[in-house]
Design an enzyme around this catalytic site. Sequence first.
Site, PDB file in Angstrom:
ATOM      1  N   LYS A 185       3.544 -51.295  68.396  1.00 48.30           N
ATOM      2  CA  LYS A 185       3.645 -52.655  68.165  1.00 48.30           C
ATOM      3  C   LYS A 185       4.354 -52.956  66.907  1.00 48.30           C
ATOM      4  O   LYS A 185       4.949 -53.816  66.502  1.00 48.30           O
ATOM      5  CB  LYS A 185       2.392 -53.428  68.249  1.00 48.30           C
ATOM      6  CG  LYS A 185       1.866 -53.558  69.450  1.00 48.30           C
ATOM      7  CD  LYS A 185       0.770 -54.749  69.156  1.00 48.30           C
ATOM      8  CE  LYS A 185      -0.728 -54.584  69.612  1.00 48.30           C
ATOM      9  NZ  LYS A 185      -1.516 -54.625  68.297  1.00 48.30           N
ATOM     10  N   LYS A 235      -1.327 -46.146  58.188  1.00 46.76           N
ATOM     11  CA  LYS A 235      -0.973 -47.595  58.026  1.00 46.76           C
ATOM     12  C   LYS A 235      -0.960 -47.557  56.527  1.00 46.76           C
ATOM     13  O   LYS A 235      -0.487 -48.568  55.958  1.00 46.76           O
ATOM     14  CB  LYS A 235      -1.840 -48.262  58.604  1.00 46.76           C
ATOM     15  CG  LYS A 235      -1.779 -48.396  60.409  1.00 46.76           C
ATOM     16  CD  LYS A 235      -1.717 -49.858  60.704  1.00 46.76           C
ATOM     17  CE  LYS A 235      -1.210 -49.509  62.234  1.00 46.76           C
ATOM     18  NZ  LYS A 235      -1.617 -50.440  62.968  1.00 46.76           N
ATOM     19  N   LYS A 245       4.581 -42.264  68.808  1.00 48.79           N
ATOM     20  CA  LYS A 245       4.184 -43.207  70.163  1.00 48.79           C
ATOM     21  C   LYS A 245       5.066 -44.472  70.105  1.00 48.79           C
ATOM     22  O   LYS A 245       5.329 -44.990  68.861  1.00 48.79           O
ATOM     23  CB  LYS A 245       2.746 -43.339  69.940  1.00 48.79           C
ATOM     24  CG  LYS A 245       2.108 -44.315  68.877  1.00 48.79           C
ATOM     25  CD  LYS A 245       0.613 -44.641  68.989  1.00 48.79           C
ATOM     26  CE  LYS A 245       0.554 -45.915  68.134  1.00 48.79           C
ATOM     27  NZ  LYS A 245      -0.587 -46.477  68.658  1.00 48.79           N
TER      28      LYS A 245
HETATM   29  P1  ATP Z   1       0.315 -50.374  66.132  1.00 49.19           P
HETATM   30  O1  ATP Z   1       1.372 -49.448  66.453  1.00 49.19           O
HETATM   31  O2  ATP Z   1       0.700 -51.590  65.327  1.00 49.19           O
HETATM   32  O3  ATP Z   1      -0.874 -49.620  65.495  1.00 49.19           O
HETATM   33  P2  ATP Z   1      -0.275 -50.277  69.079  1.00 49.19           P
HETATM   34  O4  ATP Z   1       1.000 -50.446  69.580  1.00 49.19           O
HETATM   35  O5  ATP Z   1      -1.013 -48.969  68.549  1.00 49.19           O
HETATM   36  O6  ATP Z   1      -0.334 -50.921  67.287  1.00 49.19           O
HETATM   37  P3  ATP Z   1      -2.839 -51.418  69.442  1.00 49.19           P
HETATM   38  O7  ATP Z   1      -3.439 -52.723  69.266  1.00 49.19           O
HETATM   39  O8  ATP Z   1      -3.311 -50.475  68.375  1.00 49.19           O
HETATM   40  O9  ATP Z   1      -1.259 -51.191  69.615  1.00 49.19           O
HETATM   41  O10 ATP Z   1      -3.209 -50.804  70.894  1.00 49.19           O
HETATM   42  C1  ATP Z   1      -4.002 -51.567  71.883  1.00 49.19           C
HETATM   43  C2  ATP Z   1      -3.980 -50.753  72.988  1.00 49.19           C
HETATM   44  O11 ATP Z   1      -2.922 -50.175  73.637  1.00 49.19           O
HETATM   45  C3  ATP Z   1      -4.930 -49.336  72.588  1.00 49.19           C
HETATM   46  O12 ATP Z   1      -5.503 -48.869  73.728  1.00 49.19           O
HETATM   47  C4  ATP Z   1      -3.978 -48.385  72.446  1.00 49.19           C
HETATM   48  O13 ATP Z   1      -4.551 -47.033  72.678  1.00 49.19           O
HETATM   49  C5  ATP Z   1      -2.982 -48.511  73.522  1.00 49.19           C
HETATM   50  N1  ATP Z   1      -1.475 -48.297  73.089  1.00 49.19           N
HETATM   51  C6  ATP Z   1      -0.966 -48.667  72.058  1.00 49.19           C
HETATM   52  N2  ATP Z   1       0.225 -47.896  71.885  1.00 49.19           N
HETATM   53  C7  ATP Z   1       0.350 -47.078  73.052  1.00 49.19           C
HETATM   54  C8  ATP Z   1       1.278 -46.201  73.460  1.00 49.19           C
HETATM   55  N3  ATP Z   1       2.334 -45.789  72.735  1.00 49.19           N
HETATM   56  N4  ATP Z   1       1.023 -45.517  74.674  1.00 49.19           N
HETATM   57  C9  ATP Z   1      -0.102 -45.742  75.281  1.00 49.19           C
HETATM   58  N5  ATP Z   1      -0.996 -46.370  74.809  1.00 49.19           N
HETATM   59  C10 ATP Z   1      -0.853 -47.178  73.662  1.00 49.19           C
END
Ligand code: ATP
Length: 359
Positions: free
Chosen positions: A227, A115, A224
Amino acid sequence: MAVNKQTIFSGVAPSGTIHIGNYLGAIKNWVRLQDEYRSIFCIVDLHAITTPQDPEKLRKKIMEVAMIYLASGIDPEKSIIFIQSHVPAHTELGWILNTFTPLGELERMTQYKDKRQETSDKRHGVMAGLLNYPTLMAADILLYQTNKIPVGEDQLQHIELTRSLAERFNNRFGPTFTIPEALVDPVRSQSPKATADAPLAHRTSNGVEKSGARIMGLDDPIKKMSKSARNPENYIALLDSPDEIHKKIKIAVTDSGKEIIFDPKNKPAISNLLQIFGLFTDTATQELEKKYVGKNYAEFKKDLAEAVINGLKPIQEKYRELEKKPDAVIKILREGAESAQTISSKTIKAVKEKIGLIS
Ligand code: ATP
Ligand code: LTN
């Protein structure tokens, strides 16, 4: 809520677009776990502001995440749902833990390193809040004497840090915090009856190994699903329409060759799609492999799109209903904050006393 149940705590930051990775990796498991555990689910707004947010959009996102929790099946009768900034103990303990956290431990966090690149401002560089993100997360968890943290695999490093902070604090000041453990749902490669506590092995080209739930980007199966991805073709949002879902799955990257087999190392794209299919339909990926022997990617993708649309339909319908009743949602969040306050105030009081503050 029975007192003898173990406690789970988890949260999603109200930033970016909530996608099926968040749902399959985290929220879907919470729904199942809430019967078994004392469950606390937080909308971690103070974590969201560690990257720049537009105030108007942030307000909307906070409500959106709350409604997604509820629409996905988190039941306020069984679980505590609240907004992090409504309970001041989070920032208080976050600050205190910062004073016990070596800078080097924060600097080596993968999420921070990623980040930092994305958010660095030309004039001011990186904001301190981004570096301190994991101590606030540790505070979230430790305030509730949490036993288990259901999260996606990407959060394991933060949980390791939380555990070592808690252990060090307990060693220095006497037992104060429960040492928590991550609960990562395994890939359902063999049996749909697998549970998070009894992880399954899944086959890879080089034998058998364990894998955590990690949904990969549709445009790039090596990274992965995220968001904050700039390209909306990276993810399927929880609120995407059937047309958008069909379109995104149709254009999702595939691997060379034609076989539909689960082999994350050599066929990461199709394995990711199989995993999504399996999780939405509670079907083992091995069963799906059998079903699609001799079939082509187009047929498989069409069925997958239908499975995702059907899986999301009840959530989207419930969400649309909740959107019409924002006051009822706010009420649930206020009541949740009161319950969270009652539990967390005991921990923060004990911490303050132990370190020599007058509480
Ligand atoms: P960013 O990519 O902006 O960091 P994010 O998509 O990882 O955001 P978070 O708010 O950080 O979202 O995560 C919320 C929950 O979703 C956490 O428990 C995280 O482990 C899970 N999560 C996020 N992305 C994934 C993914 N691609 N696969 C499985 N679990 C996920
Ligand atoms: N960092 C987490 C969100 C989060 C969280 C928590 C998860 C903040 N505090 C406490 C579990 C427990 C993420 O998923 N990105």
